[in-house]
Design an enzyme around this catalytic site. Structure first.
Site, mmCIF file in Angstrom:
data_model
loop_
_atom_site.group_PDB
_atom_site.id
_atom_site.type_symbol
_atom_site.label_atom_id
_atom_site.label_comp_id
_atom_site.label_asym_id
_atom_site.label_seq_id
_atom_site.Cartn_x
_atom_site.Cartn_y
_atom_site.Cartn_z
ATOM 1 N N HIS A 188 0.831 -1.211 0.000
ATOM 2 C CA HIS A 188 0.000 0.000 0.000
ATOM 3 C C HIS A 188 0.863 1.259 0.000
ATOM 4 C CE1 HIS A 188 -2.856 -3.073 1.170
ATOM 5 N NE2 HIS A 188 -3.862 -2.216 1.068
ATOM 6 N N HIS A 223 1.991 -3.838 9.274
ATOM 7 C CA HIS A 223 3.367 -3.652 8.809
ATOM 8 C C HIS A 223 4.204 -2.995 9.905
ATOM 9 C CE1 HIS A 223 2.605 -4.724 4.598
ATOM 10 N NE2 HIS A 223 1.481 -4.040 4.702
#
Length: 271
Positions: free
Chosen positions: A193, A235
């Site tokens: 992303h 993440h």
């Protein structure tokens, strides 16, 4: 000397136990000797010394231990620095994971934070680019959209390949969603992303005429997409930073192999 020998002989003569009728008292019993010898025989095998082959086997096994089971007594400076930075990254990522689950401090805002992350997903951007490409009627618009589609496909393949190669897990144990499986965005490093948001924002800033407030909002959007992935615990911080860097280099690569209008028209006609 002769006087001492004569004295000892006199003592032996006067000793009662040296007489013939008492000699049996000075001799040990045969049964006791047999019992002692049998007990020595039975206890002998139990205290046998280990054969020399066992020591050599243990030494070989200790030499064949994997590296992770062995203590490194003299680590290098690079190893110490890398492990320290990795520990700081994990600690900070866990602290920023305030929306990792419903029980977290910002658990009530998890849905909104996930929605921000979805705006940087590959499936909506690829689908939207294809729809705009079909609806576009200008050659310049089709050229930009075709190159944007190429950049999006390049981003998905690059991130999927690096994630499959490195296979780093996120700071929290959570399973990827359906959209993540479709774009092969399963592991943590690098953050897909973040790379996509950085690449798209740089692409728009370079090829679209935008006002200054819109340019600032575009940069803030890319930053919020990367931050949202850390907040939901998907993440690490280094994953997002690496994603931003990879997205920038992907934009540079697309600019280097930019498809002309004629090439785009040929591809559109074939499609």
């Amino acid at each position: 000397m002769p006087a001492s020998q004569s004295r000892s002989r006199a003592r032996d003569r006067n000793n009662v136990l040296n007489r013939a009728e008492f000699l049996s008292l000075n001799q040990p019993l045969k049964g006791a000797q047999e019992n002692r010898s049998s007990s020595r025989k039975t206890t002998g095998p139990s205290v046998q010394a280990p054969p020399p082959n066992e020591g050599s086997k243990e030494r070989r096994q200790s030499q064949q231990l994997p590296e992770e089971d062995c203590m490194q007594l003299n680590p290098s400076f690079k190893g110490i620095a890398f492990n320290s930075l990795l520990a700081i990254d994990i600690c900070m990522s866990k602290r920023l994971g305030v929306c990792a689950n419903r029980a977290a401090s910002w658990g009530s805002a998890r849905s909104m934070v996930k929605l921000i992350g979805i705006t940087g997903h590959g499936i909506p951007w690829i689908g939207g680019t294809i729809i705009c490409l079909v609806k576009s009627s200008t050659l310049a618009g089709q050229e930009v959209l075709m190159n944007l589609l190429l950049a999006l496909l390049l981003d998905i393949m690059t991130v999927a390949g690096m994630q499959k190669l490195i296979k780093r897990r996120g700071p929290y144990d959570m399973s990827p969603g359906l959209l993540d499986y479709l774009t092969m965005d399963i592991y943590a490093f690098p953050a897909g992303h973040a790379s996509r948001a950085a690449m798209i924002s740089k692409f728009f800033l370079n090829h679209l005429v935008l006002a200054v407030p819109l340019r600032i909002l575009l940069v803030l959007w890319a930053f919020c997409v990367g931050l949202s992935r850390v907040m939901i615990g998907r993440h690490h911080i280094t994953d997002v930073v690496s994603g931003f860097v990879i997205g920038y280099f992907q934009f540079k690569l697309v600019e280097l192999v930019w498809m002309s209008s004629n090439t785009c028209q040929m591809l559109i006609s074939i499609w």
